[in-house]
Write an enzyme that holds these catalytic residues in place. Structure first.
Site, PDB file in Angstrom:
ATOM      1  N   SER A 290       0.812  -1.208   0.000  1.00 25.80           N
ATOM      2  CA  SER A 290       0.000   0.000   0.000  1.00 25.80           C
ATOM      3  C   SER A 290       0.857   1.275   0.000  1.00 25.80           C
ATOM      4  CB  SER A 290      -0.951  -0.041   1.198  1.00 25.80           C
ATOM      5  OG  SER A 290      -1.954   0.936   1.100  1.00 25.80           O
ATOM      6  N   ASP A 301       9.694   5.585 -10.176  1.00 26.13           N
ATOM      7  CA  ASP A 301       9.169   6.230 -11.381  1.00 26.13           C
ATOM      8  C   ASP A 301       9.923   7.522 -11.728  1.00 26.13           C
ATOM      9  OD1 ASP A 301       7.384   4.250 -11.828  1.00 26.13           O
ATOM     10  OD2 ASP A 301       5.592   5.375 -11.264  1.00 26.13           O
ATOM     11  N   LYS A 315      -0.588  -4.231  -3.312  1.00 16.58           N
ATOM     12  CA  LYS A 315      -1.896  -3.716  -2.885  1.00 16.58           C
ATOM     13  C   LYS A 315      -2.065  -2.299  -3.433  1.00 16.58           C
ATOM     14  CE  LYS A 315      -4.847  -2.631   1.073  1.00 16.58           C
ATOM     15  NZ  LYS A 315      -5.062  -1.209   0.794  1.00 16.58           N
TER      16      LYS A 315
END
Length: 547
Positions: A290, A301, A315
């Site tokens: 999460s 990223d 998740k």
């Protein structure tokens, strides 16, 4: 009569809803129709079932079964469980600061926080809890005992324990607001590598991370290792703020996309960053979920740091809580997370399940490629993949059974009460003589040690005995069993290195708690060692981020 009135009260709003929704949408009519059927069925069961039934238990069971068809994060929270839910969300609770659990039908104190009320009162790791406020805990579940221990801050409880085979002790402990620390540990490694572990994303986690980084840099840190292993996540806003510490102001952090516009939101870095340049490694494993995946995914990223370890949990679902009547709540999945590259890290497809009701893993064929800021390829549908994968150490089943059976734990307790002190965590080692004492002690204990291969052989033997065609295999099965027992009889020798290390760490925990265990393990932690070598090698670090 009272039961009929209750049923009518239930039915009136349902019928009204049904009349309105039928003209509005067949879907809503179907919902109202089935709720009507459920009310009727419950009324009949309550009236005619041969035994008395508990309304709370029966209704909660039906609610849980219904929500189980969705995903494991959409759950009903009755009033009795609200306090535990708030604890998970805030990291605070009224208690005594211990971690306890059941081992071999004994409810043991496994760990405790520094400066906890329990530690101050005199409780120790290894104590067996036998009563609370004079009430025996025999036969109680861990959850039931937990509820007895937790309570209003400032109140006192009496807790009776048995300690190391001696007479019972009783302690008076004052409950306090226990705040689970977000930063489990921080230190300087290898002269100039700052290391910190974030255990939870509860309230103020971002402030704690900022403070930890600033303190480590003041102590000379020129590189950072950000440990998110085993971190199950928590508050989304804290994850966003933590990302903001390391990426430029205005950078997109995460999007949530749901059924309604209210659940479809974009989160950006609103503040000036703390540090955009310090070389950084983020450690993850399958327990990183999460919010941990948002942070590690954002760092990846934007090519802001190198991700090291094992694939994260996967998740990518957003939950919110909705108030229900009678102080209960519904935690419901309302959206999915999408990180800056555009990928969703959700691994399991809860819309499609197998014959046993288990959610399916997204197939590789449907996974989509996305790109980082430096045009590196990353994929959706399966958690965050580390840039450098490190293999986990696999313990033997023999060692796992020693640990699971409580023998390592119990011997560490015995060792603690026969040794007033030990060396510092980074220096403590058991001698071969001390290990041999442990091996001899294990030989005197009842030790259930079935391995997976033994269980499989037992099934094979049973099948062979039931079929005369294969009965002749029994001789070969017997020979294999003898070989298995020969190998197991040497388990304390064959697996000495891993058993000895686990015992050392359990002993260290008695004297120095979790902080000591972390100090003792970091120098040999393969993820940490890999991270140090990576961030300090400028060429390697840059080459990974510019593939």
């Amino acid at each position: 009569m009272l039961r009929k009135k209750l049923f009518l009260l239930l039915l009136i709003p349902i019928t009204a809803f049904s009349l309105w929704s039928f003209s509005h949408d067949d879907r809503y009519f179907a919902i109202a129709k089935n709720i009507d059927i459920f009310s009727s069925l419950y009324s009949e069961v309550n009236t005619y079932y041969v035994d008395d039934i508990n309304p709370n238990t029966l209704i909660k069971t039906s609610i849980d079964a219904m929500l189980n068809k969705l995903d494991p994060y959409t759950v009903y929270i009755p009033e009795d469980d609200i306090e535990d839910f708030r604890t998970n969300a805030t990291g605070e609770y009224g208690g005594i600061g211990i971690l306890s659990n059941r081992i071999n039908n004994r409810h043991l104190v496994l760990n405790m926080y520094e400066e906890s009320p329990a530690k101050t009162a005199g409780l120790k790791i290894g104590d067996e809890i036998v009563n609370i406020d004079g009430k025996s805990v025999k036969g109680m579940s861990d959850e039931e005992i937990g509820k007895l221990i937790k309570g209003q801050s400032g109140t006192t409880l009496s807790i009776g324990v048995e300690r190391n085979g001696t007479h019972p002790y009783t302690f008076k402990v004052e409950r306090k607001n226990i705040t689970i620390p977000n930063i489990a540990y921080k230190t300087i490694l290898n002269e100039n590598v700052g290391y910190f572990r974030l255990s939870e994303f509860t309230r103020n986690a971002s402030e704690d991370v900022q403070a930890a980084v600033q303190e480590l840099k003041k102590q000379g840190a020129q590189y950072l290792i950000f440990d998110l292993r085993g971190n199950p996540g928590g508050l989304l806003n804290e994850a966003v703020e933590i990302c903001n510490l390391f990426v430029p102001k205005g950078s997109g952090i995460v999007e949530t996309r749901g059924k309604t516009q209210a659940q479809s939101l974009s989160y950006v870095a609103k503040n000036d960053p703390l540090d955009l340049d310090i070389p950084m490694a983020v450690l993850i494993d399958h327990g990183s979920a999460s919010a941990s995946e948002i942070v590690s995914g954002v760092i990846q990223d934007y090519d802001r740091g190198v991700i090291i370890g094992q694939k994260s949990f996967g998740k990518g679902l957003v939950q919110v809580t909705r108030p229900l009547s009678y102080n209960s709540q519904l935690k419901v999945t309302t959206a999915k997370y999408y990180i800056p590259s555009g990928r969703c890290i959700q691994e399991l497809d809860y819309q499609h399940k197998d014959a046993e009701g288990k959610a399916l893993v997204f197939a590789d064929s449907v996974k989509e490629a996305f790109f980082t800021a430096n045009n590196r390829v990353v994929y959706d549908g399966g958690g965050v993949d580390p840039d450098i994968k490190v293999s986990l150490e696999k313990l033997s089943s023999y060692t796992e059974n020693l640990i699971g059976g409580g023998l390592v734990f119990d011997y560490a307790t015995k060792y603690y009460y026969s040794h007033e002190k030990i060396a510092e965590p980074t220096d403590f080692k058991l001698s071969d003589e001390e290990y041999n004492h442990f091996a001899k002690w294990v030989a005197t204990q009842k030790f259930e040690n079935p391995s997976n291969i033994e269980k499989s052989i037992a099934l094979l033997s049973e099948a062979a005995n039931e079929d005369q065609v294969y009965a002749q295999l029994n001789h070969e099965i017997t020979r294999i069993n003898h070989e298995i027992h020969r190998l197991k009889s040497n388990g304390m020798v064959n697996f000495k290195k891993e058993i000895k290390r686990r015992l050392e760490l359990e002993i260290i925990r008695r004297y120095y708690l979790n902080k000591g265990v972390l100090e003792a393990t970091l120098s040999s932690d393969s993820d940490v060692v890999t991270a140090i070598l990576t961030v300090k090698d400028s060429n390697k670090y840059k080459s990974i981020l510019h593939k």
